[in-house]
Structures are given as structure tokens and as C-alpha cells.
Enzyme design. Structure first.
Site, PDB file in Angstrom:
ATOM      1  N   THR A 153      -3.635  -0.734   0.263  1.00 22.60           N
ATOM      2  CA  THR A 153      -4.258  -1.995  -0.129  1.00 22.60           C
ATOM      3  C   THR A 153      -3.785  -3.164   0.732  1.00 22.60           C
ATOM      4  O   THR A 153      -2.676  -3.138   1.279  1.00 22.60           O
ATOM      5  CB  THR A 153      -3.912  -2.269  -1.608  1.00 22.60           C
ATOM      6  OG1 THR A 153      -4.289  -3.598  -1.946  1.00 22.60           O
ATOM      7  CG2 THR A 153      -2.412  -2.130  -1.883  1.00 22.60           C
ATOM      8  N   ASP A 154      -4.601  -4.223   0.759  1.00 26.73           N
ATOM      9  CA  ASP A 154      -4.186  -5.446   1.459  1.00 26.73           C
ATOM     10  C   ASP A 154      -3.102  -6.201   0.677  1.00 26.73           C
ATOM     11  O   ASP A 154      -2.452  -7.097   1.219  1.00 26.73           O
ATOM     12  CB  ASP A 154      -5.387  -6.366   1.713  1.00 26.73           C
ATOM     13  CG  ASP A 154      -6.123  -6.818   0.451  1.00 26.73           C
ATOM     14  OD1 ASP A 154      -5.742  -6.402  -0.656  1.00 26.73           O
ATOM     15  OD2 ASP A 154      -7.093  -7.596   0.582  1.00 26.73           O
ATOM     16  N   GLU A 155      -2.909  -5.837  -0.607  1.00 28.72           N
ATOM     17  CA  GLU A 155      -1.947  -6.595  -1.433  1.00 28.72           C
ATOM     18  C   GLU A 155      -0.508  -6.430  -0.950  1.00 28.72           C
ATOM     19  O   GLU A 155       0.359  -7.210  -1.322  1.00 28.72           O
ATOM     20  CB  GLU A 155      -2.068  -6.187  -2.903  1.00 28.72           C
ATOM     21  CG  GLU A 155      -3.440  -6.477  -3.448  1.00 28.72           C
ATOM     22  CD  GLU A 155      -3.510  -6.625  -4.964  1.00 28.72           C
ATOM     23  OE1 GLU A 155      -2.457  -6.680  -5.616  1.00 28.72           O
ATOM     24  OE2 GLU A 155      -4.637  -6.676  -5.470  1.00 28.72           O
ATOM     25  N   TYR A 179       2.627  -3.674  -8.826  1.00 26.79           N
ATOM     26  CA  TYR A 179       1.638  -2.796  -8.189  1.00 26.79           C
ATOM     27  C   TYR A 179       1.772  -2.845  -6.672  1.00 26.79           C
ATOM     28  O   TYR A 179       1.918  -1.813  -6.007  1.00 26.79           O
ATOM     29  CB  TYR A 179       0.210  -3.192  -8.602  1.00 26.79           C
ATOM     30  CG  TYR A 179      -0.851  -2.620  -7.690  1.00 26.79           C
ATOM     31  CD1 TYR A 179      -1.116  -1.249  -7.687  1.00 26.79           C
ATOM     32  CD2 TYR A 179      -1.569  -3.429  -6.800  1.00 26.79           C
ATOM     33  CE1 TYR A 179      -2.077  -0.705  -6.837  1.00 26.79           C
ATOM     34  CE2 TYR A 179      -2.531  -2.898  -5.946  1.00 26.79           C
ATOM     35  CZ  TYR A 179      -2.780  -1.530  -5.973  1.00 26.79           C
ATOM     36  OH  TYR A 179      -3.718  -0.993  -5.124  1.00 26.79           O
ATOM     37  N   LYS A 183       2.894   0.056  -3.941  1.00 28.01           N
ATOM     38  CA  LYS A 183       2.042   0.531  -2.841  1.00 28.01           C
ATOM     39  C   LYS A 183       2.743   0.306  -1.498  1.00 28.01           C
ATOM     40  O   LYS A 183       2.656   1.137  -0.593  1.00 28.01           O
ATOM     41  CB  LYS A 183       0.685  -0.183  -2.857  1.00 28.01           C
ATOM     42  CG  LYS A 183      -0.223   0.196  -4.004  1.00 28.01           C
ATOM     43  CD  LYS A 183      -0.688   1.638  -4.003  1.00 28.01           C
ATOM     44  CE  LYS A 183      -1.641   1.963  -2.883  1.00 28.01           C
ATOM     45  NZ  LYS A 183      -2.171   3.370  -3.015  1.00 28.01           N
TER      46      LYS A 183
END
Ligand code: NAD
Ligand code: DAU
Length: 374
Positions: A153-155, A179, A183
Site C-alpha cells: 500500500t501507499d500508506e 495497519y 504493512k
């Protein structure tokens, strides 16, 4: 040849499987734990299709994963399995650590064991015996040809200020939620398994997806489902947080392209250059519903918007710079935000039964009973 795809009863994984099998004969082994987010009903159209083998199980179950690898000899493992919802990670981070970090570690170890025993070289032939007793030679996976593709993810990059340039692959990792931290940790493990053990890995970091089969806890499907049910549309804080939206099928085509031609050990950012503040997304959904399924009282669904307490630690802005993927691998999204969001709203209007089944968990519970019974 075969793919082992994890977490493919979830939103993106299931879209990937449906997409893949619509144009390929290469079978998929789908390993999914069926958490609340895993919905086998999404794949009901594949019942009886020998190209799709569903296995209920955990990526962290080394015995099961090693058995599946030995039995099916995949040429690639694609890891979609994760706990994916930021709000849930804030209220209960334990499962995120367990699946996203420990689970990925165990999966990497199982895959490393399998990969290191594959024949060395670019191509390998093996003899297969067909059901009719005849035999034939087929291409078998090799160490060089094998891929472990990790879907991320970009997060992991943290939050951008209003005028910052979009996240490139070189942006430092600054995850802010349980989260995104979990990741980020999994991305680092994947990277380390490449650098230390030579495992042939690829990582994709994608922006916010939307489209069919999205669990209605995430912004877009939640707004559609709540609007139709006459419920409030909860917008966190001022609603000016920015996300970068990509239609799920475009994410699937990017993963396909990276699997085909991505350079080993590289990461590829995936995004469609579609930054939008949340409030604009919600108003767009309302306007489409006003057009396609007007409220009985003639009012706009926007009347249901309700600003609520903000998400703790809420990242203000994400934006993906997808130039590496576009230039190196020639990938381009097929949908604009306007075409994708219209398709999405239309899909939810046409599939109320999927929504009510996924909300009640009825279909998942039924499948789980079948597995227990067999
Ligand atoms: P999802 O929550 O809809 O689906 C996750 C799937 O993984 C579910 O089917 C669940 O049952 C399964 N799963 C969970 N724990 C498991 C375990 N221990 N073993 C096996 N299966 C398990 O998630 P999604 O939105 O489809 O996201 C898929 C992947 O893409 C995730 O890794 C997520 O981090 C990443 N991602 C998502 C987005 C997005 O916008 N949704 C964007 C970028 C990246
Ligand atoms: O950026 C990629 C990520 O996008 C993925 O890695 C995650 O798995 C995925 O869940 C998604 O995370 P977000 O937190 O961005 O998605 P979500 O749909 O939960 O929220 C989108 C934005 O909308 C976010 O700024 C929070 C806000 N929001 C969300 C919900 C559920 C609201 O304002 N109200 C809501 O009810």
C-alpha cells in the site's frame, strides 16, 4: 503452470482471480483464511471450474502452505492476504501484527523452502501423466523463473502536506497507523528475503482502490450502502483528507504487468493520478445515486452527510507517483475516476444480495460449515 494467490476471497484478490481467469487457462490456487473480509460468494461464478482451487487456511500455517506448494508447484506466489482496514487496526492491532507481519514472515519462509528446492535455470521440463494415461512434457517452475509478488500500500509512506510531490518509490517509509506499520514491516521482510536469500521478489505499493465486491466498511461502498438504507453518511473531521483513487481492475492489470516484466527486488507504485478530498468523493456518490436511484422524497442523498469525530492519527493526504510503472512497464489505467465511480455505483445498485450476504456473513458461515463437514 499455476499461481498460488493468497487472500483472494477478499476485495482485490477476488477481482484479480476473476480477471485472470477471464483470459487465462493458467489455474489459481486460492489460499484464504476467510476472515470477516473474505467472501467466497464473490467467486461463486467459478464453482466447478477446475482452474480455481479454493483452500481455506492461514498464510502463517507453514505445514499447509508447504504442502500446497509441493502439491501444485506454482511458478509464482501472489500475496494479497492481510488485515486491511485502518479503523480496525486502531481498535485492535493484534490481528494486524499476526497476519501482516508474522503471517508474511511464515509465508516467506515456506516459499523460500519451496523455491530453493526448484531446479536451477530459466526453463525446466518435466513429464506429466494425463488423466487418459498418455504422457506429455510440460514446462516446470525453476528458481530463475519463480516470483513472489507482495501486494502492498501507499500508506507505508505516511502522510503528505498539501503541496508535497506525490510518493515516489524512493520516498522514505513513515507509517502512521498500526495497519500501515504492519504493512511497512511486511514490505521490509520481503525486501530482506531478496537481499539475504536471493528470493525473487516484487512489491507493489498501490493507492486507494474502489470497485465491485468492496467490503462495505470502506469509504465508497459504505457511503453507497448507507445512503440507500437512509442512514447517515459519516465523514471523518472536515472531510478534506485527500486519497488517490484507482479502479480495482486497473490495480489488477498493474499487478499482472509487474508479475510479467517487473525487475527482481524492485518496488512499483501503482496509482491513477486521481487525488480527491473525501467530501468530494461522498458528494459524487450522492449525485450519482440522485441520478440513478432518486430518493422517494425528492431530496438529495447529500442531506444524509454527517461530519463525525476524526480518525485518530488520520493521514491528511496520499498521492502516488506512478511514473516508474508507466515508463518502465508501459502500464496505464483503463478507467478515469468518472467512469470507474459510475460503474461502481451501478454495480452496488445491481447487487443488493451480495451486500446483504456480506453484511450478515451468511454465505461465509455456510461455506465454513461445508469445510468443517468435509
Ligand atoms: P480485504 O480485507 O478485502 O481482503 C483480505 C483477504 O485476506 C480476505 O479475504 C481475508 O479473509 C484474507 N486473509 C486475512 N488474513 C489472512 C491470513 N492470515 N491467511 C490467509 N488469508 C487471510 O483486503 P483488500 O482490500 O482486498 O486488500 C488486499 C491487499 O491489498 C492487502 O494486502 C492490502 O494491504 C493491499 N492494498 C489494499 C488497498 C485497498 O485500497 N483496498 C490498496 C493498496 C493495497
Ligand atoms: O491507500 C491505500 C489504503 O486504502 C489501503 O492500504 C487500505 O487497505 C484501504 O483500506 C484504504 O485505506 P483508507 O483508510 O484510506 O480507506 P478507507 O476507505 O477506510 O477511508 C478512506 C478515507 O475516508 C480516509 O481518509 C478515511 C475516510 N473515511 C472512511 C470511512 C470508513 C470517512 O471519512 N468516513 C468513513 O466512514
Amino acid at each position: 503452470m499455476t499461481l498460488l494467490v493468497t487472500g483472494a476471497a477478499g476485495f482485490i484478490g477476488a477481482n484479480f482471480v476473476l480477471d485472470w481467469l477471464s483470459s487465462s487457462q493458467e489455474p489459481i490456487i486460492n489460499l484464504d483464511k476467510l476472515t470477516y473480509a473474505g467472501n467466497p460468494e464473490t467467486l461463486a461464478s467459478l464453482q466447478g471450474d477446475a482452474r480455481h482451487v479454493f483452500v481455506q487456511g492461514d498464510i502463517g500455517d507453514a505445514e499447509l502452505v508447504s504442502r500446497l506448494l509441493a502439491e501444485h508447484q506454482p511458478r509464482a506466489v501472489l500475496n494479497f492476504a492481510a488485515e486491511s482496514h485502518v479503523d480496525r487496526s486502531i481498535h485492535g492491532p493484534g490481528e494486524f501484527i499476526e497476519t501482516n507481519i508474522v503471517g508474511t514472515f511464515r509465508l516467506l519462509e515456506s516459499v523460500r523452502g519451496y523455491w530453493s528446492a526448484l531446479p536451477v535455470g530459466a526453463v525446466s521440463e518435466r513429464d506429466g501423466v494425463l488423466a487418459d494415461g498418455s504422457s506429455r512434457s510440460e514446462t516446470a517452475p525453476t528458481q530463475e523463473g519463480f516470483r513472489f509478488l507482495h501486494v502492498s500500500t501507499d500508506e507505508v509512506y505516511g502522510s503528505l502536506a498539501k503541496d508535497d510531490p506525490a510518493f515516489a518509490e524512493t520516498h522514505r517509509y513513515e507509517p502512521n497507523s498500526p495497519y500501515s506499520a504492519s504493512k511497512a514491516a511486511s514490505d521490509h521482510l520481503v525486501r530482506a528475503w531478496h537481499h539475504t536469500y536471493g528470493l525473487p521478489v516484487l512489491t507493489t505499493n498501490c493507492s486507494n482502490n474502489y470497485g465491485p465486491y468492496h467490503f462495505p466498511e470502506k469509504l465508497i461502498p459504505l457511503m453507497i450502502v448507507n445512503a440507500l438504507a437512509g442512514k447517515p453518511l459519516p465523514v471523518y473531521g472536515d472531510g478534506m483528507q485527500v486519497r488517490d483513487w484507482l479502479y480495482v481492475k486497473d490495480h489488477c492489470s498493474a499487478i499482472r504487468r509487474v508479475l510479467e516484466a517487473g525487475r527482481l527486488g524492485e518496488t512499483y507504485n501503482v496509482g491513477g493520478w486521481n487525488e480527491k478530498p473525501n467530501i468530494e468523493i461522498v458528494k459524487t456518490v450522492c449525485a450519482l445515486l440522485d441520478e440513478l436511484r432518486p430518493r422517494a422524497d425528492g431530496q438529495s442523498y447529500a442531506e444524509q452527510i454527517s461530519h463525525v469525530t476524526d480518525r485518530p492519527g488520520h493521514d491528511r493526504r496520499y498521492a502516488i507517483d506512478a511514473r516508474k510503472l508507466e515508463a518502465e512497464l508501459g502500464w496505464k489505467p483503463a478507467e478515469t475516476f468518472e467512469s470507474g465511480i459510475r460503474k461502481t455505483v451501478q454495480w452496488y445498485l445491481a447487487n443488493p444480495q451480495w451486500v446483504s450476504n456480506v453484511q450478515s456473513g451468511a454465505y461465509r458461515d455456510w461455506v465454513q460449515k461445508q469445510y468443517q463437514a468435509s
